[in-house]
Design an enzyme around this catalytic site. Structure first.
Site, mmCIF file in Angstrom:
data_model
loop_
_atom_site.group_PDB
_atom_site.id
_atom_site.type_symbol
_atom_site.label_atom_id
_atom_site.label_comp_id
_atom_site.label_asym_id
_atom_site.label_seq_id
_atom_site.Cartn_x
_atom_site.Cartn_y
_atom_site.Cartn_z
ATOM 1 N N GLY A 177 0.781 -1.239 0.000
ATOM 2 C CA GLY A 177 0.000 0.000 0.000
ATOM 3 C C GLY A 177 0.807 1.281 0.000
ATOM 4 N N LYS A 179 -5.664 -8.323 -8.523
ATOM 5 C CA LYS A 179 -6.619 -9.323 -8.997
ATOM 6 C C LYS A 179 -7.320 -8.697 -10.212
ATOM 7 C CE LYS A 179 -10.709 -11.479 -6.767
ATOM 8 N NZ LYS A 179 -11.182 -12.202 -7.837
ATOM 9 N N ASN A 184 1.378 3.056 -2.612
ATOM 10 C CA ASN A 184 0.622 3.988 -3.466
ATOM 11 C C ASN A 184 -0.595 4.542 -2.726
ATOM 12 O OD1 ASN A 184 1.688 4.343 -6.342
ATOM 13 N ND2 ASN A 184 1.982 2.159 -5.963
ATOM 14 N N HIS A 223 0.073 1.237 -13.237
ATOM 15 C CA HIS A 223 0.856 0.078 -13.683
ATOM 16 C C HIS A 223 2.328 0.499 -13.749
ATOM 17 C CE1 HIS A 223 1.671 -3.737 -15.554
ATOM 18 N NE2 HIS A 223 2.464 -3.087 -16.394
HETATM 19 C C1 GAR Z 1 3.010 -1.021 -7.498
HETATM 20 O O1 GAR Z 1 4.266 -0.983 -8.094
HETATM 21 C C2 GAR Z 1 1.930 -0.995 -8.564
HETATM 22 O O2 GAR Z 1 2.237 -0.176 -9.650
HETATM 23 C C3 GAR Z 1 1.882 -2.450 -8.965
HETATM 24 O O3 GAR Z 1 1.989 -3.153 -7.752
HETATM 25 C C4 GAR Z 1 2.767 -2.380 -6.829
HETATM 26 C C5 GAR Z 1 1.996 -2.246 -5.530
HETATM 27 O O4 GAR Z 1 2.732 -1.612 -4.532
HETATM 28 N N1 GAR Z 1 0.691 -2.749 -9.697
HETATM 29 C C6 GAR Z 1 0.648 -3.622 -10.719
HETATM 30 O O5 GAR Z 1 1.600 -4.276 -11.069
HETATM 31 C C7 GAR Z 1 -0.705 -3.722 -11.419
HETATM 32 N N2 GAR Z 1 -0.598 -4.513 -12.600
HETATM 33 P P1 GAR Z 1 2.040 -0.904 -3.292
HETATM 34 O O6 GAR Z 1 1.085 -1.923 -2.651
HETATM 35 O O7 GAR Z 1 3.185 -0.578 -2.373
HETATM 36 O O8 GAR Z 1 1.328 0.329 -3.775
#
Ligand code: GAR
Length: 195
Positions: free
Chosen positions: A15, A86, A17, A104
């Site tokens: 989390g 998911k 982001n 992404h």
């Molecule tokens: C982030 O790098 C996000 O961009 C990626 O997962 C990570 C989650 O980190 N998302 C994807 O790959 C979607 N296809 P976080 O839980 O620390 O935000």
């Protein structure tokens, strides 16, 4: 004064982001929207702790049907996928058409689609040998990572990068800046009735 856009942030893991969006709300970068709910599909996601620490209601997803009902009950206007790993079904996507955005960790259309998530995305970029990667915020439609692009930011790949060092740089230099700004831009459009 415009009504604030009601935001649900969906997460599966750490989390960071989500934290960037919370911080942006605190420091005024996000002013047209408000996070009213954090949704996780994993009960042990650290993102749920972040929601709790910031007094934001959270919801553990059981089925897509219940999720749609919960988001409607909460009068959610914008769904932000922030590390939600998911793939969502068509009922959900139809119920929130043009109201779901995703971050992404690559420059779409590179290294995206089914199976490209989290560290795997950076592994693929390093394997291919590209010299520049980045992050993309896009609308979500039924094609994984196939919706209209909202914003992108490039990040350099360095000699000796590992998936972990690259992930960290992409987060720091792109994701944590791009996502909060896109959330504000889209929230403002929704608040003004332009979307
Ligand atoms: C982030 O790098 C996000 O961009 C990626 O997962 C990570 C989650 O980190 N998302 C994807 O790959 C979607 N296809 P976080 O839980 O620390 O935000």
């Amino acid at each position: 004064m415009l009504n604030k856009t009601r935001i649900a942030v969906m997460v599966s893991g750490g989390g960071t982001n989500l934290q960037a969006i919370i911080d942006a709300q605190k420091n005024g970068i996000i002013k047209s929207g408000e996070i009213v709910l954090v949704v996780s599909n994993k009960k042990d996601a650290f993102a749920l702790e972040r929601a709790k620490n910031n007094g934001i209601k959270s919801y553990l997803m059981t089925s897509e049907e219940d999720l749609i009902a919960t988001l409607k009950d909460e009068r959610i206007d914008l769904v932000v996928l922030a590390g939600f790993l998911k793939i969502l079904g068509s009922d959900f996507i139809k119920a929130f058409e043009n109201r779901i955005i995703n971050i992404h960790p690559s420059l779409i259309p590179s290294f995206c689609g089914k199976g490209a998530y989290g560290l795997h995305v950076h592994e693929k970029a390093l394997e291919y040998g590209v010299k520049v990667t980045g992050a993309t915020v896009h609308f979500v439609n039924e094609i994984p990572d196939g919706g209209r692009i909202i914003a992108q930011k490039a990040v350099e790949i360095h000699e000796g990068d590992t998936p972990e060092t690259l992930q960290k740089r992409v987060m720091e230099q792109a994701e944590w800046i791009l996502l909060p700004q896109a959330v504000e831009d889209i929230s403002l459009k929704i608040a003004k009735g332009e979307l």
